[in-house]
Design an enzyme around this catalytic site. Structure first.
Site: not given
Ligand code: PMM
Length: 294
Positions: A237, A271
């Site tokens: 992030k 995650r």
């Molecule tokens: N961040 C992203 C997408 N989905 N889901 C959850 N539960 N928590 C998160 O922090 C989250 C998510 C965005 O990040 P990415 O584009 O790297 O997937």
């Protein structure tokens, strides 16, 4: 309360031992959730796994590298991203979910705000719905999850990916996020989702500035005290880039550090884009926590 997640002692931050999913599937906690974005435009890996076969291969690689869950998403939620039609999202996600359910040997989750996409992915064998809108975006989501007896990640955000960064204003970010998540979990339980299926997530970067993200991380024990497993999605992030540097190695080391700190503070799932680094970071955090309990 499900005895598998019942707190044994209020001071025991490692109290959540396992996540029980439908069909007796169990994920030992803390767990690593590998991110698989089947999108052309996600924040850090957009386009890399847009091709179906590459996506499936990467999902399997992440399991080899230590992922306990693979989270498949077909719609970018980076700041400013536009919603895509459900049929497009379905076409991206479902074949990948199907293949991973057959071949990965770990539970698959689907990262979606749309009930129709969740329903199709659950029919294809996904066991968890990861809803970044916290069951707000689509009114049919809560009953879709309840009917399927699926696990659910309830994430805090405000607005939509298009509008959220204008809404990053709080008087007390920790108190407001905790209160909102507690209310959404109560709503989910009232609608028939079992308590033992619910995971909470403060939603780092979603309607949050860098300082909000850091405050939420620093206050993780308060969020964990709500009694649900907590998921942290800090991986790659922008607040980490800003603090630790944007070189790929800076980012990898910093993400591993944040994941270790999160688990030491009580988080149950991280995650991540790099499961091997997360797995090593979690092992260290747990080894230290074990000694603290003796
Ligand atoms: N961040 C992203 C997408 N989905 N889901 C959850 N539960 N928590 C998160 O922090 C989250 C998510 C965005 O990040 P990415 O584009 O790297 O997937």
């Amino acid at each position: 309360m499900n005895s598998a997640i019942a707190p044994r002692h209020p001071d025991d931050l490692r109290r959540l031992r396992s996540l029980r999913l439908k069909g007796n599937a169990t994920v030992c906690l803390p767990a690593v959730m590998g991110v698989l974005n089947v999108t052309p435009d996600s924040f850090s890996d957009g386009g890399r796994y847009f091709d179906r076969e590459r996506a499936i291969a990467h999902g399997l690689e992440m399991v080899q590298a230590g992922a306990d869950i693979v989270d498949v998403g077909g719609e970018s939620t980076r700041p400013g991203a536009r919603e895509i039609p459900a049929d497009e999202e379905l076409a991206r996600v479902v074949p990948v979910v199907e293949a991973l359910v057959a071949r990965a040997g770990v539970p698959v989750s689907v990262d979606t705000r749309k009930a129709s996409v969740a329903r199709a992915a659950l029919s294809a064998g996904a066991r968890i719905v990861n809803d970044v809108s916290g069951l707000v975006f689509d009114a049919a989501m809560v009953e879709t999850v309840a009917e399927a007896d699926a696990g659910v990640v309830i994430m805090h955000m405000r607005g939509t990916p298009e509008t959220m960064m204008r809404l990053a204003r709080y008087r007390d970010v920790v108190g407001e996020v905790c209160a909102w998540l507690k209310a959404r979990a109560a709503f989910a339980e009232k609608a028939g989702i079992r308590r033992s299926r619910i995971i909470l997530d403060p939603g780092l970067g979603f309607a949050k500035t860098a300082s909000h993200n850091l405050r939420l991380l620093a206050a993780l024990p308060r969020l964990c005290a709500l009694g649900y497993p907590v998921l942290i999605g800090a991986s790659r992030k922008s607040f980490i880039r800003r603090i630790a540097g944007a070189e790929p190695s800076d980012l990898s080391y910093a993400c591993a550090a944040v994941n270790a700190l999160a688990v030491a503070a009580g988080a149950s799932i991280v995650r991540v884009h790099e499961p091997a680094a997360a797995r090593a970071a979690l092992r260290m955090a747990l080894a230290v926590a074990e000694q603290g309990r003796r």
